[in-house]
Enzyme design. Structure first.
Site, PDB file in Angstrom:
ATOM      1  N   THR A  24       0.932  -1.113  -0.054  1.00 26.00           N
ATOM      2  CA  THR A  24       0.013  -0.021   0.062  1.00 26.00           C
ATOM      3  C   THR A  24       0.838   1.256  -0.090  1.00 26.00           C
ATOM      4  O   THR A  24       1.963   1.218   0.385  1.00 26.00           O
ATOM      5  CB  THR A  24      -1.049   0.036   1.271  1.00 26.00           C
ATOM      6  OG1 THR A  24      -0.046   0.146   2.518  1.00 26.00           O
ATOM      7  CG2 THR A  24      -1.815  -1.305   1.222  1.00 26.00           C
ATOM      8  N   ASP A  25       0.210   2.262  -0.259  1.00 26.39           N
ATOM      9  CA  ASP A  25       0.758   3.485  -0.259  1.00 26.39           C
ATOM     10  C   ASP A  25       0.547   4.080   1.352  1.00 26.39           C
ATOM     11  O   ASP A  25       0.007   3.564   2.135  1.00 26.39           O
ATOM     12  CB  ASP A  25       0.349   4.682  -1.122  1.00 26.39           C
ATOM     13  CG  ASP A  25      -1.189   4.768  -0.861  1.00 26.39           C
ATOM     14  OD1 ASP A  25      -1.821   4.615   0.052  1.00 26.39           O
ATOM     15  OD2 ASP A  25      -1.792   5.290  -2.034  1.00 26.39           O
ATOM     16  N   ALA A  26       1.075   5.307   1.454  1.00 25.62           N
ATOM     17  CA  ALA A  26       0.879   5.860   3.019  1.00 25.62           C
ATOM     18  C   ALA A  26      -0.610   6.130   3.501  1.00 25.62           C
ATOM     19  O   ALA A  26      -0.966   5.991   4.694  1.00 25.62           O
ATOM     20  CB  ALA A  26       1.461   7.313   3.252  1.00 25.62           C
TER      21      ALA A  26
END
Length: 147
Positions: A24-26
């Site tokens: 995932t991203d942040a």
């Protein structure tokens, strides 16, 4: 969810995949390139399920490489989701296979893909026909039920 099995008619292969932080991203949303990796796992495991894993294919002098992909991103997957990734053969040529693939969260379709893979000689990565026995196995998975 039936993981790691060819089921139904037409036959469809399915594996479960959990979304981890690394996917995932942040914001906890799956990064778009990770979907491609999930699709690859399902296709590789589908071949392994019929006794034709990537290593054995390579040792026999043949490899599959992605020729083209069409991806439709419909909904985001998120951290900790349990996904189902499917692979189904929609077209079989002498030297290529087209897979319809989906990524689902429960009944919700998140991604739809069409992936064409080409058969190549392992020695020089030049196109070659799919080996006869493997071609017959793949054809059986694509064909409709016998009356």
């Amino acid at each position: 969810m039936l993981g790691g099995l060819w089921v139904g008619w037409p036959p469809m292969f399915s594996i479960p995949i959990r979304v981890y932080w690394e996917d995932t991203d942040a914001g906890g949303v799956v990064y778009h390139a990770r979907y491609v990796a999930f699709l690859e796992r399902a296709r590789s495991d589908a071949l392994r399920a019929i006794g034709q894993g990537q290593r054995s294919l390579q040792q026999a002098g043949q490899v599959f490489a992605v020729h083209s992909m069409r991806l439709d991103f419909l909904r985001p997957a998120r951290l900790d989701d349990l996904l189902e990734v499917t692979a189904e053969i929609t077209h079989l040529g002498r030297a290529s296979v087209v897979f319809a693939q989906r990524i689902l969260r429960g009944e919700e379709l998140l991604l739809a893909a069409e992936v064409k893979v080409a058969s190549l000689r392992a020695a020089d990565f030049r196109p070659c026909p799919i080996e006869g026995g493997l071609h017959r196995e793949l054809a059986a998975l694509q064909a409709g039920p016998t009356p």
